[in-house]
Design a protein around this motif. Structure first.
Motif, PDB file in Angstrom:
ATOM      1  N   SER A  32    -113.507  40.979  22.656  1.00  0.00           N
ATOM      2  CA  SER A  32    -112.314  41.586  21.707  1.00  0.00           C
ATOM      3  C   SER A  32    -113.705  42.882  21.335  1.00  0.00           C
ATOM      4  O   SER A  32    -114.229  42.416  20.402  1.00  0.00           O
ATOM      5  CB  SER A  32    -111.200  41.131  21.155  1.00  0.00           C
ATOM      6  OG  SER A  32    -110.847  42.044  19.958  1.00  0.00           O
ATOM      7  N   GLU A  74    -108.061  48.349  19.554  1.00  0.00           N
ATOM      8  CA  GLU A  74    -106.445  48.431  18.329  1.00  0.00           C
ATOM      9  C   GLU A  74    -106.887  48.900  17.253  1.00  0.00           C
ATOM     10  O   GLU A  74    -107.861  48.967  16.730  1.00  0.00           O
ATOM     11  CB  GLU A  74    -105.422  46.677  18.023  1.00  0.00           C
ATOM     12  CG  GLU A  74    -106.125  45.977  19.343  1.00  0.00           C
ATOM     13  CD  GLU A  74    -105.023  44.814  18.844  1.00  0.00           C
ATOM     14  OE1 GLU A  74    -104.116  44.600  17.300  1.00  0.00           O
ATOM     15  OE2 GLU A  74    -105.467  43.522  19.357  1.00  0.00           O
ATOM     16  N   SER A  95    -110.622  34.210  17.687  1.00  0.00           N
ATOM     17  CA  SER A  95    -109.958  33.723  17.662  1.00  0.00           C
ATOM     18  C   SER A  95    -108.579  34.060  18.495  1.00  0.00           C
ATOM     19  O   SER A  95    -107.854  32.860  19.720  1.00  0.00           O
ATOM     20  CB  SER A  95    -109.215  32.264  16.778  1.00  0.00           C
ATOM     21  OG  SER A  95    -110.796  32.045  15.715  1.00  0.00           O
ATOM     22  N   ARG A  96    -108.118  35.041  17.926  1.00  0.00           N
ATOM     23  CA  ARG A  96    -106.803  35.721  18.623  1.00  0.00           C
ATOM     24  C   ARG A  96    -107.196  36.305  20.283  1.00  0.00           C
ATOM     25  O   ARG A  96    -105.893  35.658  21.365  1.00  0.00           O
ATOM     26  CB  ARG A  96    -106.038  36.714  17.805  1.00  0.00           C
ATOM     27  CG  ARG A  96    -105.674  36.461  16.547  1.00  0.00           C
ATOM     28  CD  ARG A  96    -104.987  37.659  16.065  1.00  0.00           C
ATOM     29  NE  ARG A  96    -106.148  38.802  16.268  1.00  0.00           N
ATOM     30  CZ  ARG A  96    -106.615  39.437  14.637  1.00  0.00           C
ATOM     31  NH1 ARG A  96    -106.249  38.447  14.384  1.00  0.00           N
ATOM     32  NH2 ARG A  96    -107.354  40.688  14.775  1.00  0.00           N
ATOM     33  N   ALA A  97    -108.288  36.401  20.592  1.00  0.00           N
ATOM     34  CA  ALA A  97    -108.087  37.747  22.543  1.00  0.00           C
ATOM     35  C   ALA A  97    -108.752  35.795  22.374  1.00  0.00           C
ATOM     36  O   ALA A  97    -107.798  35.763  23.849  1.00  0.00           O
ATOM     37  CB  ALA A  97    -109.629  37.211  22.078  1.00  0.00           C
ATOM     38  N   GLU A  98    -108.812  34.105  22.533  1.00  0.00           N
ATOM     39  CA  GLU A  98    -109.083  33.480  22.613  1.00  0.00           C
ATOM     40  C   GLU A  98    -107.243  32.824  23.852  1.00  0.00           C
ATOM     41  O   GLU A  98    -107.694  32.449  24.061  1.00  0.00           O
ATOM     42  CB  GLU A  98    -109.883  32.352  22.034  1.00  0.00           C
ATOM     43  CG  GLU A  98    -111.177  32.233  22.970  1.00  0.00           C
ATOM     44  CD  GLU A  98    -111.890  31.596  21.704  1.00  0.00           C
ATOM     45  OE1 GLU A  98    -111.269  31.111  20.061  1.00  0.00           O
ATOM     46  OE2 GLU A  98    -113.014  31.049  21.803  1.00  0.00           O
ATOM     47  N   LYS A  99    -106.851  32.717  22.261  1.00  0.00           N
ATOM     48  CA  LYS A  99    -105.774  32.357  22.281  1.00  0.00           C
ATOM     49  C   LYS A  99    -105.106  32.896  23.988  1.00  0.00           C
ATOM     50  O   LYS A  99    -104.116  32.651  24.448  1.00  0.00           O
ATOM     51  CB  LYS A  99    -105.092  32.422  21.023  1.00  0.00           C
ATOM     52  CG  LYS A  99    -105.044  31.020  20.152  1.00  0.00           C
ATOM     53  CD  LYS A  99    -104.681  31.980  18.819  1.00  0.00           C
ATOM     54  CE  LYS A  99    -104.700  30.673  17.986  1.00  0.00           C
ATOM     55  NZ  LYS A  99    -104.537  30.909  16.345  1.00  0.00           N
ATOM     56  N   ARG A 100    -104.845  34.230  23.419  1.00  0.00           N
ATOM     57  CA  ARG A 100    -104.353  35.459  24.626  1.00  0.00           C
ATOM     58  C   ARG A 100    -104.633  34.791  26.134  1.00  0.00           C
ATOM     59  O   ARG A 100    -104.292  34.705  27.138  1.00  0.00           O
ATOM     60  CB  ARG A 100    -104.481  36.784  24.508  1.00  0.00           C
ATOM     61  CG  ARG A 100    -103.862  37.326  23.258  1.00  0.00           C
ATOM     62  CD  ARG A 100    -103.611  38.518  22.921  1.00  0.00           C
ATOM     63  NE  ARG A 100    -104.823  39.197  23.030  1.00  0.00           N
ATOM     64  CZ  ARG A 100    -105.717  39.787  21.430  1.00  0.00           C
ATOM     65  NH1 ARG A 100    -104.957  39.393  20.353  1.00  0.00           N
ATOM     66  NH2 ARG A 100    -107.192  40.420  21.924  1.00  0.00           N
ATOM     67  N   LYS A 101    -106.149  34.155  26.425  1.00  0.00           N
ATOM     68  CA  LYS A 101    -106.430  34.164  27.198  1.00  0.00           C
ATOM     69  C   LYS A 101    -105.654  32.935  27.977  1.00  0.00           C
ATOM     70  O   LYS A 101    -105.812  32.390  29.227  1.00  0.00           O
ATOM     71  CB  LYS A 101    -108.345  34.029  27.483  1.00  0.00           C
ATOM     72  CG  LYS A 101    -108.705  34.196  29.007  1.00  0.00           C
ATOM     73  CD  LYS A 101    -109.968  33.817  28.143  1.00  0.00           C
ATOM     74  CE  LYS A 101    -110.623  33.718  29.534  1.00  0.00           C
ATOM     75  NZ  LYS A 101    -112.669  34.301  29.244  1.00  0.00           N
ATOM     76  N   GLU A 102    -105.490  32.210  27.296  1.00  0.00           N
ATOM     77  CA  GLU A 102    -105.213  30.743  27.153  1.00  0.00           C
ATOM     78  C   GLU A 102    -104.113  30.918  27.574  1.00  0.00           C
ATOM     79  O   GLU A 102    -103.312  29.708  28.124  1.00  0.00           O
ATOM     80  CB  GLU A 102    -105.381  29.631  26.095  1.00  0.00           C
ATOM     81  CG  GLU A 102    -107.098  29.068  25.570  1.00  0.00           C
ATOM     82  CD  GLU A 102    -106.686  28.830  24.865  1.00  0.00           C
ATOM     83  OE1 GLU A 102    -105.549  28.191  23.394  1.00  0.00           O
ATOM     84  OE2 GLU A 102    -107.544  27.730  24.084  1.00  0.00           O
ATOM     85  N   THR A 103    -102.892  31.842  27.674  1.00  0.00           N
ATOM     86  CA  THR A 103    -101.329  31.784  27.304  1.00  0.00           C
ATOM     87  C   THR A 103    -101.128  32.487  28.554  1.00  0.00           C
ATOM     88  O   THR A 103    -101.756  33.150  29.161  1.00  0.00           O
ATOM     89  CB  THR A 103    -100.357  32.734  26.213  1.00  0.00           C
ATOM     90  OG1 THR A 103    -101.261  33.473  26.325  1.00  0.00           O
ATOM     91  CG2 THR A 103    -101.045  31.742  24.994  1.00  0.00           C
ATOM     92  N   ARG A 114    -110.229  37.886  15.032  1.00  0.00           N
ATOM     93  CA  ARG A 114    -109.850  39.097  16.290  1.00  0.00           C
ATOM     94  C   ARG A 114    -110.146  37.625  17.605  1.00  0.00           C
ATOM     95  O   ARG A 114    -109.751  37.879  18.990  1.00  0.00           O
ATOM     96  CB  ARG A 114    -111.576  40.026  16.002  1.00  0.00           C
ATOM     97  CG  ARG A 114    -109.997  41.232  17.375  1.00  0.00           C
ATOM     98  CD  ARG A 114    -111.445  42.256  16.812  1.00  0.00           C
ATOM     99  NE  ARG A 114    -112.775  42.060  17.168  1.00  0.00           N
ATOM    100  CZ  ARG A 114    -113.335  42.299  16.454  1.00  0.00           C
ATOM    101  NH1 ARG A 114    -113.466  42.848  15.482  1.00  0.00           N
ATOM    102  NH2 ARG A 114    -114.798  42.180  17.534  1.00  0.00           N
TER     103      ARG A 114
END
Length: 245
Positions: A190, A195, A237-245, A235
């Motif tokens: 990220s 953004e 951590s948020r990218a990792e979570k988006r990747k998991e969903t 940043r």
């Protein structure tokens, strides 16, 4: 692309560097696990089309970096990763080539948090007006709205290297390979320039470091650096979570 980031993607390497990188990456990737032997000399010579002289130098390089050990009548074995010199820029770049996992990114963040806030605090006592001006120049570069991911990362790297310089501690400056690897890991996942709000926040956080340094406030400089590194972690951590969903 600047020379700082080029080593992670450069294809214009010498025979020695190409072979060292190929074997080093294979070791780090676990193709040759700890305790195993690397391929026989004849196999390596055939694979890469190099001379024995080049191969000897490659093996010396890998030995110096803690990846292998050669013993008479035993052969050349791969060492456990506890022996690897993870402060070596080549070893780090080979790790990058293999890919980042969550544990490696965590370790990079931890070492940065252990060292960089203290470097910023030292800057508050030691930075010259010229060094502070250079830091502000990096901030201006980072704030340009048209920056690409790589351009922002390069400006970010220059900023943190200048912090190391201004700290007046050679060892602080020597960890730039760690910082560079952390930034490559971060911007692979990220980038603030993706953004607008994140871009502005990142620049603001970096500016706060310089403001504290210029004010001679070591405690504020230390905390501002912690917040800046923490912002990068969030940043990712948020990218990792988006990747998991």
């Amino acid at each position: 692309m600047s020379s700082h980031f080029q080593k992670y993607t450069d294809s214009t390497l010498s025979s020695h560097d190409q072979v060292a990188r190929a074997l080093g990456t294979d070791i780090i990737a676990g193709i040759y696990p700890p305790g195993s032997k690397i391929p026989a000399e004849a196999e390596i010579l055939e694979r890469f089309g190099i001379s024995r002289t080049v191969l000897r130098e490659v093996l010396k390089t890998l030995t110096a970096k803690g990846l292998i050990v050669s013993k008479t009548r035993v052969g050349t074995k791969v060492l456990d990763q506890s022996n690897w010199n993870m402060f070596d820029s080549d070893v780090l770049s080979w790790k990058v080539a293999h890919g980042f996992d969550a544990e490696f990114r965590r370790e990079l963040a931890e070492i940065r948090l252990a060292i960089e806030p203290e470097a910023a605090a030292l800057c508050a006592d030691r930075a010259t007006p010229e060094q502070i001006a250079a830091l502000r120049e990096s901030i201006e570069e980072m704030g340009e709205s048209s920056l690409s991911r790589i351009a922002f990362a390069e400006a970010d790297l220059r900023f943190h290297q200048r912090i190391g310089d201004a700290s007046g501690n050679m060892m602080m400056r020597a960890i730039s390979a760690i910082i560079e690897t952390a930034l490559v890991a971060s911007f692979t996942m990220s980038s603030p320039v993706d953004e607008k709000a994140e871009h502005k926040k990142s620049v603001r956080l970096h500016r706060a470091i310089v403001d504290a340094i210029e004010a001679g406030d070591a405690a504020a400089a230390r905390e501002a650096m912690r917040k800046t590194i923490g912002h990068g972690k969030q940043r990712i951590s948020r990218a990792e979570k988006r990747k998991e969903t």
